[in-house]
Write an enzyme that holds these catalytic residues in place. Sequence first.
Site, PDB file in Angstrom:
ATOM      1  N   GLU A   1      83.431  24.393 -17.614  1.00 48.56           N
ATOM      2  CA  GLU A   1      82.386  23.369 -17.472  1.00 48.56           C
ATOM      3  C   GLU A   1      82.190  22.589 -18.774  1.00 48.56           C
ATOM      4  OE1 GLU A   1      81.493  22.554 -14.551  1.00 48.56           O
ATOM      5  OE2 GLU A   1      82.374  24.324 -13.599  1.00 48.56           O
TER       6      GLU A   1
ATOM      7  N   HIS B   1      84.702  19.887 -18.832  1.00 47.93           N
ATOM      8  CA  HIS B   1      84.312  18.719 -18.036  1.00 47.93           C
ATOM      9  C   HIS B   1      83.382  17.807 -18.845  1.00 47.93           C
ATOM     10  CE1 HIS B   1      86.206  19.480 -14.231  1.00 47.93           C
ATOM     11  NE2 HIS B   1      85.576  20.642 -14.026  1.00 47.93           N
TER      12      HIS B   1
END
Length: 170
Positions: free
Chosen positions: A36, A39
Amino acid sequence: MNAYALGGPGDAAIVLTEGLLRRMTRDEIAGILAHEVAHIRNNDTWTMGWAAALHRSIEWTSLAGLALSRAQHGGVALSRPLAELLRAAPSLAQLLRLALSRTRELDADATALELTGDSHALIAALDKLERHHAGFPVLSATAREDGPMRLLRSHPATSERVDALLGLAC
């Protein structure tokens, strides 16, 4: 079980569900968090938002082109090749958007491996997520999904992700 990133490098948040926190080991959670973070670092929320806006623009342009053509030609459609292109353009744009999403996921996996150095934990986390979301035992992570339906996925098949991680870990 789920996790996702919101925002970009300057203003971001990561959400982990309680189910994920309860069912994953610390190392698996570290792999998910690293994915994450990737990202966020890669500004994927902005990138995919831009891709969605482009897709919507193509949809509206295609629709407007077809409607304008019919209005200008008294209900008669455009030349067949142009009409077919305008009809196909939104679907082609969606397929490209999904391909971009799958690429961003593989990039985030590679960055997570770079950040943690632990391919085993990341692969175990992906396997747990696959089993949870499938709702039943699935084939091993080495099983392939090669059919055309894979083009309609926003994420690569777990087997593809595992193969990529194993290739990077060597």
